[in-house]
Design a protein around this motif. Sequence first.
Motif, short mmCIF file in Angstrom:
data_model
loop_
_atom_site.label_atom_id
_atom_site.label_comp_id
_atom_site.label_asym_id
_atom_site.label_seq_id
_atom_site.Cartn_x
_atom_site.Cartn_y
_atom_site.Cartn_z
N ASP A 142 -23.68 16.42 21.35
CA ASP A 142 -22.60 16.87 20.47
C ASP A 142 -21.63 15.78 20.03
O ASP A 142 -20.76 16.04 19.20
N GLY A 143 -21.74 14.59 20.58
CA GLY A 143 -20.76 13.60 20.18
C GLY A 143 -21.00 12.22 20.75
O GLY A 143 -21.75 12.02 21.72
N LEU A 144 -20.36 11.23 20.11
CA LEU A 144 -20.38 9.83 20.53
C LEU A 144 -18.95 9.44 20.87
O LEU A 144 -18.04 9.60 20.05
N GLY A 145 -18.75 8.94 22.11
CA GLY A 145 -17.41 8.61 22.55
C GLY A 145 -16.97 7.22 22.15
O GLY A 145 -17.75 6.41 21.63
N PRO A 146 -15.68 6.88 22.39
CA PRO A 146 -15.16 5.56 22.06
C PRO A 146 -15.92 4.44 22.79
O PRO A 146 -16.43 4.64 23.90
N VAL A 147 -15.93 3.27 22.17
CA VAL A 147 -16.66 2.12 22.71
C VAL A 147 -15.73 1.28 23.56
O VAL A 147 -14.63 0.91 23.13
N THR A 148 -16.16 0.98 24.79
CA THR A 148 -15.42 0.11 25.69
C THR A 148 -16.28 -1.09 26.03
O THR A 148 -17.40 -0.94 26.52
#
Length: 388
Positions: A95-101
Amino acid sequence: MSRRVLKPRGLAAALIGAVPFTLMTAPAAQAEHRPLRLIGEQTVPNALPYEGTVVGGLSSIDYDPRTGEYALICDDRSAIDPARFYTAKFSLDADGLGPVTFTGTKPLLRPDGTPYPPLAKNDQTQPQNMRTIDPEELRVDPWTGHYLWSQEGERSTAALIDPSIRAANRDGSYVRDLPVPANERMTATAGPRQNLVLEGLTFAGFGSLVASSVEGPLVQDGPEPTTTSGALSRITLQSRFGPVLAQYAYPQDKVFASPNPPGAFATTGVSSLLAVDQADPTRYLVMERAFVTGVGNKIRIYEIDTKGATNIAKTPSLADAKNVKPVKKRLLADLADFKLSTVDNVEGMTWGPRLPTGERSLVLVSDNNFSATQVTQFIALAVPSERL
């Protein structure tokens, strides 16, 4: 000097001739009616500082199953900071792609343990593996967990530097060079064009094989694509231990539009190569990345199959060759078909984790060229299993 293509033996021979057996294929009608879908996208701030470097120029991405993170190569030619790679993490589900760290960065090192120099300080008297590099694609070795990376070399009045495929430890230290086919080395009259060299790189055959692709046609293989005609570039298959097993012709698309104003910059080429399945060394995803001044970018991803294609390893020139059968290609995705904030200079792709839905995640990254008018963009797509 005559060139000899070694015949594959043992595992490599069995894999090249193998019939795919791990993937179930749905009826054509069903596959056509179940398209890829966008999971999500994220952007990274331009000129993001990280551990004494500037993040940008991310021209490849590869998923590392050992850590659950991603490895990304930067195509900075040591002009801003030493040539390097990064590691990063982000959440990814159906359902989604999270922020990149970002989680780490290391410079790529020469055999003597020093960083590669910028082009202005290149020394043509040194061995090829000590000269300036132009990094383009990096893959995690499924056998060792170390890195394999490609670079484009240089064809200019300033230098003549061969492209290369090199292995590095996870700390960036040099391990070895794989041999590059003679037709992909820089000479005064033949070989790759400037900045159209080894952009695509992937492991295949359970890690026993390495496939690579040049971005555009070799000088001896004919002109670059135009708005009226495509071109033939080369894909090379070799053992992970070095010997070249085969080369295949890849039919590149035409340039998708005319530049505005007329005569301005327009280009297209292969920017990434990815094995569809490690059990099948004949099928790959090919990313064709194009840019036309006044129009923008077009990014298309094709599935290709080398079965039945002519082995052109001994073909000196595709421009003069007759009866060459190129690889078969089928459009898998055009990024213009997804509701993205922008379609930027996307250059890298990797398979991410398999999703609970049974779909495969395909993760893409863009190279912002360290430009304030471009973005570092991460994109995640869901690929129905029957499409492959």
